[in-house]
Write a protein that holds these residues in place. Structure first.
Motif, PDB file in Angstrom:
ATOM      1  N   PHE A 111      11.654   4.206  -1.099  1.00 38.08           N
ATOM      2  CA  PHE A 111      10.574   5.191  -1.049  1.00 38.08           C
ATOM      3  C   PHE A 111       9.925   5.219   0.329  1.00 38.08           C
ATOM      4  O   PHE A 111       9.698   6.293   0.895  1.00 38.08           O
ATOM      5  N   PHE A 112       9.651   4.055   0.892  1.00 44.10           N
ATOM      6  CA  PHE A 112       8.969   4.001   2.181  1.00 44.10           C
ATOM      7  C   PHE A 112       9.871   4.511   3.312  1.00 44.10           C
ATOM      8  O   PHE A 112       9.404   5.199   4.220  1.00 44.10           O
ATOM      9  N   ILE A 113      11.148   4.203   3.254  1.00 46.07           N
ATOM     10  CA  ILE A 113      12.080   4.720   4.262  1.00 46.07           C
ATOM     11  C   ILE A 113      12.121   6.248   4.193  1.00 46.07           C
ATOM     12  O   ILE A 113      12.120   6.921   5.227  1.00 46.07           O
ATOM     13  N   LYS A 114      12.137   6.797   2.979  1.00 41.26           N
ATOM     14  CA  LYS A 114      12.111   8.263   2.825  1.00 41.26           C
ATOM     15  C   LYS A 114      10.838   8.839   3.436  1.00 41.26           C
ATOM     16  O   LYS A 114      10.877   9.834   4.167  1.00 41.26           O
ATOM     17  N   GLU A 115       9.679   8.209   3.177  1.00 34.35           N
ATOM     18  CA  GLU A 115       8.410   8.673   3.741  1.00 34.35           C
ATOM     19  C   GLU A 115       8.424   8.590   5.267  1.00 34.35           C
ATOM     20  O   GLU A 115       7.912   9.477   5.943  1.00 34.35           O
ATOM     21  N   LEU A 116       8.994   7.521   5.805  1.00 37.99           N
ATOM     22  CA  LEU A 116       9.106   7.379   7.260  1.00 37.99           C
ATOM     23  C   LEU A 116       9.944   8.495   7.874  1.00 37.99           C
ATOM     24  O   LEU A 116       9.566   9.082   8.888  1.00 37.99           O
ATOM     25  N   ILE A 117      11.067   8.778   7.247  1.00 37.14           N
ATOM     26  CA  ILE A 117      11.950   9.824   7.773  1.00 37.14           C
ATOM     27  C   ILE A 117      11.258  11.185   7.729  1.00 37.14           C
ATOM     28  O   ILE A 117      11.267  11.930   8.717  1.00 37.14           O
ATOM     29  N   LEU A 118      10.634  11.514   6.596  1.00 33.54           N
ATOM     30  CA  LEU A 118       9.949  12.805   6.478  1.00 33.54           C
ATOM     31  C   LEU A 118       8.799  12.930   7.474  1.00 33.54           C
ATOM     32  O   LEU A 118       8.618  13.980   8.095  1.00 33.54           O
ATOM     33  N   ALA A 154      -3.010  -0.897   4.628  1.00 39.02           N
ATOM     34  CA  ALA A 154      -3.416  -0.367   5.939  1.00 39.02           C
ATOM     35  C   ALA A 154      -2.234  -0.343   6.911  1.00 39.02           C
ATOM     36  O   ALA A 154      -2.062   0.617   7.666  1.00 39.02           O
ATOM     37  N   ASN A 155      -1.412  -1.372   6.893  1.00 37.04           N
ATOM     38  CA  ASN A 155      -0.253  -1.407   7.786  1.00 37.04           C
ATOM     39  C   ASN A 155       0.807  -0.388   7.393  1.00 37.04           C
ATOM     40  O   ASN A 155       1.434   0.231   8.261  1.00 37.04           O
ATOM     41  N   LEU A 156       1.023  -0.183   6.097  1.00 38.04           N
ATOM     42  CA  LEU A 156       1.973   0.838   5.659  1.00 38.04           C
ATOM     43  C   LEU A 156       1.524   2.220   6.111  1.00 38.04           C
ATOM     44  O   LEU A 156       2.336   3.039   6.553  1.00 38.04           O
ATOM     45  N   ILE A 157       0.229   2.474   6.025  1.00 37.93           N
ATOM     46  CA  ILE A 157      -0.320   3.755   6.460  1.00 37.93           C
ATOM     47  C   ILE A 157      -0.138   3.910   7.973  1.00 37.93           C
ATOM     48  O   ILE A 157       0.272   4.958   8.459  1.00 37.93           O
ATOM     49  N   SER A 158      -0.426   2.859   8.725  1.00 40.07           N
ATOM     50  CA  SER A 158      -0.303   2.931  10.183  1.00 40.07           C
ATOM     51  C   SER A 158       1.142   3.045  10.646  1.00 40.07           C
ATOM     52  O   SER A 158       1.420   3.619  11.701  1.00 40.07           O
ATOM     53  N   LEU A 159       2.074   2.488   9.883  1.00 39.30           N
ATOM     54  CA  LEU A 159       3.486   2.578  10.253  1.00 39.30           C
ATOM     55  C   LEU A 159       4.046   3.980  10.054  1.00 39.30           C
ATOM     56  O   LEU A 159       5.027   4.345  10.684  1.00 39.30           O
ATOM     57  N   THR A 160       3.431   4.754   9.192  1.00 40.91           N
ATOM     58  CA  THR A 160       3.900   6.107   8.922  1.00 40.91           C
ATOM     59  C   THR A 160       3.392   7.041  10.016  1.00 40.91           C
ATOM     60  O   THR A 160       2.186   7.151  10.217  1.00 40.91           O
ATOM     61  N   PRO A 161       4.279   7.717  10.724  1.00 39.48           N
ATOM     62  CA  PRO A 161       3.836   8.624  11.790  1.00 39.48           C
ATOM     63  C   PRO A 161       2.907   9.715  11.252  1.00 39.48           C
ATOM     64  O   PRO A 161       3.125  10.265  10.184  1.00 39.48           O
ATOM     65  N   MET A 198       1.373   6.056  -2.328  1.00 42.72           N
ATOM     66  CA  MET A 198       1.952   4.970  -1.548  1.00 42.72           C
ATOM     67  C   MET A 198       1.247   3.652  -1.870  1.00 42.72           C
ATOM     68  O   MET A 198       1.889   2.612  -2.028  1.00 42.72           O
ATOM     69  N   GLU A 199      -0.087   3.693  -1.970  1.00 42.59           N
ATOM     70  CA  GLU A 199      -0.843   2.489  -2.310  1.00 42.59           C
ATOM     71  C   GLU A 199      -0.447   1.983  -3.693  1.00 42.59           C
ATOM     72  O   GLU A 199      -0.235   0.777  -3.891  1.00 42.59           O
ATOM     73  N   TYR A 200      -0.315   2.885  -4.646  1.00 47.14           N
ATOM     74  CA  TYR A 200       0.081   2.514  -6.009  1.00 47.14           C
ATOM     75  C   TYR A 200       1.442   1.814  -6.010  1.00 47.14           C
ATOM     76  O   TYR A 200       1.613   0.774  -6.643  1.00 47.14           O
ATOM     77  N   ARG A 201       2.388   2.382  -5.284  1.00 43.20           N
ATOM     78  CA  ARG A 201       3.728   1.794  -5.238  1.00 43.20           C
ATOM     79  C   ARG A 201       3.711   0.420  -4.575  1.00 43.20           C
ATOM     80  O   ARG A 201       4.404  -0.505  -5.001  1.00 43.20           O
ATOM     81  N   ALA A 202       2.899   0.263  -3.517  1.00 42.20           N
ATOM     82  CA  ALA A 202       2.809  -1.029  -2.827  1.00 42.20           C
ATOM     83  C   ALA A 202       2.151  -2.066  -3.726  1.00 42.20           C
ATOM     84  O   ALA A 202       2.606  -3.221  -3.804  1.00 42.20           O
ATOM     85  N   LEU A 203       1.079  -1.689  -4.405  1.00 41.58           N
ATOM     86  CA  LEU A 203       0.378  -2.636  -5.278  1.00 41.58           C
ATOM     87  C   LEU A 203       1.224  -3.028  -6.480  1.00 41.58           C
ATOM     88  O   LEU A 203       1.095  -4.136  -6.998  1.00 41.58           O
ATOM     89  N   GLU A 204       2.096  -2.142  -6.905  1.00 42.64           N
ATOM     90  CA  GLU A 204       3.012  -2.439  -8.006  1.00 42.64           C
ATOM     91  C   GLU A 204       3.925  -3.613  -7.626  1.00 42.64           C
ATOM     92  O   GLU A 204       4.244  -4.454  -8.456  1.00 42.64           O
ATOM     93  N   VAL A 205       4.305  -3.673  -6.363  1.00 46.59           N
ATOM     94  CA  VAL A 205       5.154  -4.775  -5.887  1.00 46.59           C
ATOM     95  C   VAL A 205       4.325  -6.034  -5.637  1.00 46.59           C
ATOM     96  O   VAL A 205       4.742  -7.142  -5.941  1.00 46.59           O
ATOM     97  N   LEU A 206       3.118  -5.867  -5.093  1.00 46.00           N
ATOM     98  CA  LEU A 206       2.306  -7.019  -4.713  1.00 46.00           C
ATOM     99  C   LEU A 206       1.664  -7.739  -5.890  1.00 46.00           C
ATOM    100  O   LEU A 206       1.438  -8.945  -5.821  1.00 46.00           O
TER     101      LEU A 206
END
Length: 158
Positions: free
Chosen positions: A64-71, A108-115, A149-157
């Motif tokens: 999911f995150f790779i797809k978001e990065l590409i888009l 916060a880092n996931l958000i900052s990594l996304t262009p 994105m936060e929901y998906r990250a918290l699901e893993v954490l």
């Protein structure tokens, strides 16, 4: 006793040391072998069952995150390469579901990594994250995409 994740990482590092190859591929092989060893040794432990449930969620989140990065990269690249600028920058206050320092840091880092987005600050009560957004056409839509994105990250954490 250390947890299943730490045990898996430790077994992967031992594997890398034994083979003498410190590559990403060998780390992946070590993680898979460590997981299989732990699965046979700890199959009756309740903590390991929770660990096994996180593996598929982690893999899906990475995809999911790779797809978001590409888009996001494509959107920013298109804006840079075309003569018309579609940017409409702004700062939003994003109400956080994350509560611990680690969760807030990861989000916060996931958000900052996304262009196109950049985490600026966290409120003193740790309930709001201030984010600079390059394309702020519809604030509710932006907040909803970040919320997902936060929901998906918290699901893993968690």
């Amino acid at each position: 006793m250390i947890g299943p994740l730490a045990s898996n990482i430790l077994l992967a590092l031992v594997w890398m040391g034994l083979t003498g190859s410190f590559t990403g591929t060998n780390l992946f092989i070590g993680l898979v072998l460590g997981y299989l060893i732990l699965a046979s040794a700890l199959r009756d432990q309740p903590g390991f069952a929770a660990y096994t449930g996180k593996i598929p969620k982690s893999i899906l989140f990475v995809g999911f995150f790779i797809k978001e990065l590409i888009l996001s990269n494509l959107k920013v690249a298109y804006d840079v390469l075309t003569p018309t600028f579609y940017m409409k920058p702004g700062v939003i206050a994003f109400p956080l579901e994350a509560r611990t320092d680690a969760e807030i840091t990861v989000v916060a880092n996931l958000i900052s990594l996304t262009p196109g987005t950049l985490s600026l600050d966290v409120s003193s009560d740790r309930k709001v994250l201030y984010i600079h957004v390059m394309y702020l056409e519809n604030e509710a839509e932006v907040i909803e995409s970040i919320r997902y994105m936060e929901y998906r990250a918290l699901e893993v954490l968690r």
